[in-house]
Write an enzyme that holds these catalytic residues in place. Sequence first.
Site, PDB file in Angstrom:
ATOM      1  N   SER A  69      -5.908   5.763  -3.699  1.00 45.30           N
ATOM      2  CA  SER A  69      -5.785   7.192  -3.969  1.00 45.30           C
ATOM      3  C   SER A  69      -5.339   7.462  -5.400  1.00 45.30           C
ATOM      4  O   SER A  69      -4.453   6.793  -5.925  1.00 45.30           O
ATOM      5  CB  SER A  69      -4.789   7.825  -2.997  1.00 45.30           C
ATOM      6  OG  SER A  69      -4.524   9.168  -3.362  1.00 45.30           O
ATOM      7  N   ARG A  95     -12.343   7.618  -1.559  1.00 48.00           N
ATOM      8  CA  ARG A  95     -12.917   8.785  -0.882  1.00 48.00           C
ATOM      9  C   ARG A  95     -14.420   8.635  -0.676  1.00 48.00           C
ATOM     10  O   ARG A  95     -14.933   8.921   0.404  1.00 48.00           O
ATOM     11  CB  ARG A  95     -12.627  10.057  -1.683  1.00 48.00           C
ATOM     12  CG  ARG A  95     -11.200  10.530  -1.605  1.00 48.00           C
ATOM     13  CD  ARG A  95     -11.076  11.957  -2.128  1.00 48.00           C
ATOM     14  NE  ARG A  95     -11.610  12.114  -3.475  1.00 48.00           N
ATOM     15  CZ  ARG A  95     -10.935  11.824  -4.577  1.00 48.00           C
ATOM     16  NH1 ARG A  95      -9.706  11.344  -4.501  1.00 48.00           N
ATOM     17  NH2 ARG A  95     -11.485  12.015  -5.772  1.00 48.00           N
ATOM     18  N   ASP A 146       0.856  -1.176   0.000  1.00 48.27           N
ATOM     19  CA  ASP A 146       0.000   0.000   0.000  1.00 48.27           C
ATOM     20  C   ASP A 146       0.899   1.235   0.000  1.00 48.27           C
ATOM     21  O   ASP A 146       2.076   1.162   0.380  1.00 48.27           O
ATOM     22  CB  ASP A 146      -0.888  -0.027   1.245  1.00 48.27           C
ATOM     23  CG  ASP A 146      -1.754   1.204   1.354  1.00 48.27           C
ATOM     24  OD1 ASP A 146      -2.482   1.509   0.398  1.00 48.27           O
ATOM     25  OD2 ASP A 146      -1.700   1.877   2.399  1.00 48.27           O
ATOM     26  N   GLY A 176      -7.539   3.493   3.735  1.00 45.44           N
ATOM     27  CA  GLY A 176      -7.474   2.427   2.753  1.00 45.44           C
ATOM     28  C   GLY A 176      -8.653   2.356   1.802  1.00 45.44           C
ATOM     29  O   GLY A 176      -8.618   1.612   0.828  1.00 45.44           O
ATOM     30  N   ASP A 212      -1.281  -0.803   6.160  1.00 45.55           N
ATOM     31  CA  ASP A 212      -1.455  -0.202   7.483  1.00 45.55           C
ATOM     32  C   ASP A 212      -2.922  -0.002   7.829  1.00 45.55           C
ATOM     33  O   ASP A 212      -3.240   0.415   8.941  1.00 45.55           O
ATOM     34  CB  ASP A 212      -0.729   1.152   7.560  1.00 45.55           C
ATOM     35  CG  ASP A 212      -1.365   2.207   6.692  1.00 45.55           C
ATOM     36  OD1 ASP A 212      -1.770   1.881   5.556  1.00 45.55           O
ATOM     37  OD2 ASP A 212      -1.456   3.364   7.133  1.00 45.55           O
ATOM     38  N   ASP A 250      -0.045   5.017   1.052  1.00 40.06           N
ATOM     39  CA  ASP A 250      -0.182   5.920   2.188  1.00 40.06           C
ATOM     40  C   ASP A 250       0.051   5.183   3.504  1.00 40.06           C
ATOM     41  O   ASP A 250      -0.663   4.228   3.827  1.00 40.06           O
ATOM     42  CB  ASP A 250      -1.581   6.550   2.202  1.00 40.06           C
ATOM     43  CG  ASP A 250      -1.830   7.429   0.988  1.00 40.06           C
ATOM     44  OD1 ASP A 250      -1.032   8.343   0.750  1.00 40.06           O
ATOM     45  OD2 ASP A 250      -2.824   7.180   0.271  1.00 40.06           O
TER      46      ASP A 250
END
Length: 258
Positions: free
Chosen positions: A141, A75, A22, A72, A199, A24
Amino acid sequence: MAARSRAALAPVLRDIDAVVCDTDGVITDSAKVHAAAWKTAFDTFLAGHPPTDPAQRRPFDSHDDYLRYVDGRSRLDGAAAFLASRGLDPTAETVRAVAADKERLFTERLRERGVDAFEGTLRLVRALRAAGVPVAAASASRHARELLTRAGALDLFTALVDGGEAARLGLAGKPRPDLFLEAARRLGVPPDRAAVVEDALAGVEAGRNGGFALVVGVDRAARPDTRARLLRHGADLVVDDLGELLDQQGADGGGTPR
């Protein structure tokens, strides 16, 4: 693969043929920028549209609510999940408006401050590459490519599947495994021979749902509740930093996963 190269990796990675990370919070230190943008967007919305139940009128919590509802996720999915958690039933238009406000705030902060890549992650990715293990970056994202470029890390990854690609291909959001499965496909490795590093709770759940051989959770906050949640949602092990997945004897500055 050369045994000497594999020796730089912690034993848990030595039988893995590809790794999907991942972006971010795993590769780039951008999760806190996302969380801050979400807090401003949600708190502004809640101030103008307070929930009926007074107990649900508390501000957005940048740790607990972020991890539980938006981390994760896309939006739109994140905005809808959090608003529903406060007893609200917003229209699709409202969800889009809150998500757009968050996007504007995040973009402003990204342009002003930029982001850094985590040094432990960079060391691990370099060790994986030296061992001939391809690594992909994946993210819900649309900013993932820009984040990696600004952090000087884009060239380290064999493949990137970001939110734009996910939308183009119609990939379902986490906790569905579609994003990670597409990344593994681009690396040419089946999921049962690959690892996912995440995360977010939805992310480790997606790794488990995708049948990946290893799901590594990353707990940047190093909080007992976060570690327990990551394990409960599907992580096989949790580390505070990916440098822990370098072997102490075979790599400089490594550690032992807990």
